[in-house]
Design a protein around this motif. Structure first.
Motif, mmCIF file in Angstrom:
data_model
loop_
_atom_site.group_PDB
_atom_site.id
_atom_site.type_symbol
_atom_site.label_atom_id
_atom_site.label_comp_id
_atom_site.label_asym_id
_atom_site.label_seq_id
_atom_site.Cartn_x
_atom_site.Cartn_y
_atom_site.Cartn_z
ATOM 1 N N ASN A 153 41.349 15.673 22.248
ATOM 2 C CA ASN A 153 40.924 16.641 21.244
ATOM 3 C C ASN A 153 42.060 17.064 20.314
ATOM 4 O O ASN A 153 41.856 17.246 19.117
ATOM 5 N N ARG A 154 43.275 17.213 20.859
ATOM 6 C CA ARG A 154 44.402 17.653 20.021
ATOM 7 C C ARG A 154 44.705 16.628 18.933
ATOM 8 O O ARG A 154 44.927 16.985 17.770
ATOM 9 N N ASP A 155 44.713 15.345 19.298
ATOM 10 C CA ASP A 155 44.965 14.299 18.298
ATOM 11 C C ASP A 155 43.882 14.296 17.227
ATOM 12 O O ASP A 155 44.164 14.129 16.038
ATOM 13 N N ILE A 156 42.639 14.466 17.644
ATOM 14 C CA ILE A 156 41.522 14.413 16.705
ATOM 15 C C ILE A 156 41.576 15.616 15.767
ATOM 16 O O ILE A 156 41.241 15.507 14.578
ATOM 17 N N HIS A 157 41.990 16.769 16.286
ATOM 18 C CA HIS A 157 42.024 17.983 15.464
ATOM 19 C C HIS A 157 42.910 17.794 14.234
ATOM 20 O O HIS A 157 42.580 18.275 13.136
ATOM 21 N N ALA A 158 44.028 17.099 14.390
ATOM 22 C CA ALA A 158 44.911 16.850 13.251
ATOM 23 C C ALA A 158 44.214 16.026 12.180
ATOM 24 O O ALA A 158 44.404 16.252 10.971
ATOM 25 N N HIS A 159 43.379 15.080 12.595
ATOM 26 C CA HIS A 159 42.641 14.256 11.629
ATOM 27 C C HIS A 159 41.540 15.065 10.946
ATOM 28 O O HIS A 159 41.238 14.828 9.766
ATOM 29 N N ILE A 160 40.937 15.992 11.666
ATOM 30 C CA ILE A 160 39.932 16.863 11.054
ATOM 31 C C ILE A 160 40.558 17.690 9.945
ATOM 32 O O ILE A 160 40.001 17.807 8.842
ATOM 33 N N ILE A 161 41.728 18.263 10.217
ATOM 34 C CA ILE A 161 42.425 19.062 9.208
ATOM 35 C C ILE A 161 42.734 18.213 7.976
ATOM 36 O O ILE A 161 42.507 18.627 6.830
ATOM 37 N N SER A 162 43.243 16.994 8.197
ATOM 38 C CA SER A 162 43.594 16.112 7.078
ATOM 39 C C SER A 162 42.361 15.695 6.294
ATOM 40 O O SER A 162 42.368 15.702 5.049
ATOM 41 N N ALA A 163 41.281 15.320 7.005
ATOM 42 C CA ALA A 163 40.059 14.865 6.332
ATOM 43 C C ALA A 163 39.447 15.977 5.501
ATOM 44 O O ALA A 163 39.031 15.753 4.347
ATOM 45 N N GLU A 164 39.383 17.179 6.059
ATOM 46 C CA GLU A 164 38.777 18.288 5.333
ATOM 47 C C GLU A 164 39.628 18.698 4.138
ATOM 48 O O GLU A 164 39.095 19.122 3.108
ATOM 49 N N ALA A 165 40.936 18.551 4.244
ATOM 50 C CA ALA A 165 41.819 18.883 3.120
ATOM 51 C C ALA A 165 41.620 17.911 1.953
ATOM 52 O O ALA A 165 41.837 18.285 0.792
ATOM 53 N N MET A 166 41.191 16.684 2.253
ATOM 54 C CA MET A 166 40.985 15.680 1.208
ATOM 55 C C MET A 166 39.609 15.782 0.568
ATOM 56 O O MET A 166 39.345 15.164 -0.463
ATOM 57 N N GLY A 167 38.716 16.551 1.169
ATOM 58 C CA GLY A 167 37.363 16.668 0.643
ATOM 59 C C GLY A 167 37.310 17.551 -0.586
ATOM 60 O O GLY A 167 38.036 18.551 -0.682
ATOM 61 N N ASP A 168 36.465 17.184 -1.540
ATOM 62 C CA ASP A 168 36.355 17.977 -2.768
ATOM 63 C C ASP A 168 34.941 18.490 -3.028
ATOM 64 O O ASP A 168 34.731 19.313 -3.919
ATOM 65 N N HIS A 169 33.948 18.019 -2.278
ATOM 66 C CA HIS A 169 32.586 18.510 -2.441
ATOM 67 C C HIS A 169 31.771 18.094 -1.223
ATOM 68 O O HIS A 169 32.175 17.221 -0.450
ATOM 69 N N LYS A 170 30.621 18.742 -1.052
ATOM 70 C CA LYS A 170 29.727 18.422 0.054
ATOM 71 C C LYS A 170 28.359 18.010 -0.482
ATOM 72 O O LYS A 170 27.943 18.475 -1.540
ATOM 73 N N VAL A 171 27.702 17.138 0.280
ATOM 74 C CA VAL A 171 26.424 16.581 -0.150
ATOM 75 C C VAL A 171 25.466 16.521 1.038
ATOM 76 O O VAL A 171 25.868 16.717 2.193
ATOM 77 N N LEU A 172 24.209 16.257 0.763
ATOM 78 C CA LEU A 172 23.263 15.985 1.836
ATOM 79 C C LEU A 172 23.589 14.624 2.434
ATOM 80 O O LEU A 172 23.681 13.627 1.712
ATOM 81 N N CYS A 173 23.758 14.579 3.757
ATOM 82 C CA CYS A 173 24.065 13.332 4.455
ATOM 83 C C CYS A 173 23.017 13.059 5.530
ATOM 84 O O CYS A 173 22.553 13.994 6.202
ATOM 85 N N HIS A 174 22.663 11.806 5.703
ATOM 86 C CA HIS A 174 21.788 11.385 6.782
ATOM 87 C C HIS A 174 22.546 11.412 8.104
ATOM 88 O O HIS A 174 22.029 11.832 9.139
ATOM 89 N N ASN A 175 23.773 10.909 8.089
ATOM 90 C CA ASN A 175 24.716 10.937 9.214
ATOM 91 C C ASN A 175 24.391 9.977 10.356
ATOM 92 O O ASN A 175 25.039 10.050 11.407
ATOM 93 N N ASP A 176 23.436 9.086 10.169
ATOM 94 C CA ASP A 176 23.138 8.111 11.227
ATOM 95 C C ASP A 176 22.521 6.848 10.627
ATOM 96 O O ASP A 176 21.529 6.319 11.144
#
Length: 288
Positions: A153-176
């Motif tokens: 979980n600790r390793d993944i948390h760092a990637h979550i922070i990085s991914a969310e920092a790179m995001g600029d907008h949100k959209v409707l997603c199917h996700n599967d």
């Protein structure tokens, strides 16, 4: 194994059919739903009973119904959503399932990219994809962590922070948008079905799901992203995608661990899948 409902036809069928529907055949006996093809006065429909562990899998049928209302022309039209979230009914799309394996033609990649882009251009829904909350919900459902996933979980948390920092907008997603949830009708139009994981979120999470599930690499991955983005792919796009691929693979690991802990699939199957995903996640992490 957890039992499914003994009766196929819901006792409140009068809410969505003029006469009692007739069972044609079972469609799937999956891990999230059990689906049946029914015949009604107004035509064929698909009845999808919830998994007995839908709460542990963090499903939201109201959000699914909201997304289906918005995605007309891109999905199987909604017929009825049970207020108690036991089941959902959609119209039946008579077509062919997406072929197995990675897309092998540019036409397939273009259709998948255009469907994805069309979904992302729809209005958003109320439910937000909260990655940290979903991880927490899955971990709580796992109970005894026999697979040793929590230490990741600790390793993944760092990637979550990085991914969310790179995001600029949100959209409707199917996700599967994996192969089983894609159907081409007789005219070749591609539809997305089974929207139980739909939420408003980062479009690159959706792209990570697609590229992982369809095993897109190299020129296929670049062709798909180029078609979706409608511009050349740059290094920032690929880095953003890689962060989300790590996150999605970890979520998939947790999803299988939930199934294992709830005894919904044989341990030999889930254990093998978890082992393979752990190795794949290790490879993804080493790429940074």
């Amino acid at each position: 194994m957890i039992p499914w409902p003994a009766e196929v036809i819901p006792d409140d069928w009068r809410h969505w059919s003029l006469a009692e529907p007739e069972l044609i055949r079972p469609l799937t006996n999956g891990l999230t739903n059990r689906s049946f093809l029914l015949n009604t006065v107004k035509g064929k429909v698909v009845l999808r009973w919830n998994s007995p562990i839908s709460v542990q899998l963090d499903l939201d049928r109201r959000a699914e119904a909201q997304a289906l209302q918005l995605a007309r022309g891109l999905s199987a039209p909604l017929v009825y959503c049970d207020p108690d979230q036991r089941y959902l009914v959609t119209q039946f799309i008579d077509g062919k399932a997406w072929p197995s394996g990675p897309p092998d033609t540019h036409l397939q990649l273009r259709k998948l990219a255009r469907l994805t882009r069309s979904i992302h251009q729809l209005p958003t829904i109320d439910l937000q994809l909260d990655i940290n909350a979903k991880i927490s919900a899955y971990r709580q459902s796992i109970g005894n962590d026999r697979q040793g996933l929590r230490q990741l979980n600790r390793d993944i948390h760092a990637h979550i922070i990085s991914a969310e920092a790179m995001g600029d907008h949100k959209v409707l997603c199917h996700n599967d948008l994996q192969r089983e949830n894609l159907i081409s009708d007789r005219n070749g139009q591609l539809y997305a079905i089974d929207w139980e994981y739909a939420a408003t979120g980062d479009p690159f999470y959706e792209l990570a799901v697609i590229t992982e599930e369809h095993q897109l690499q190299g020129t296929r991955l670049e062709a798909f992203l180029t078609e979706y983005l409608r511009r050349p792919v740059d290094k920032q796009d690929l880095l953003r995608l890689r962060h989300w691929q790590v996150i999605y693979t970890y979520l998939t690991l947790l999803w299988y661990a939930v199934q294992l802990s709830q005894d919904t699939i044989p341990e030999v199957h889930s254990g093998t899948k978890i082992k393979a995903l752990k190795q794949h996640l290790s490879n993804l992490l080493q790429g940074f």
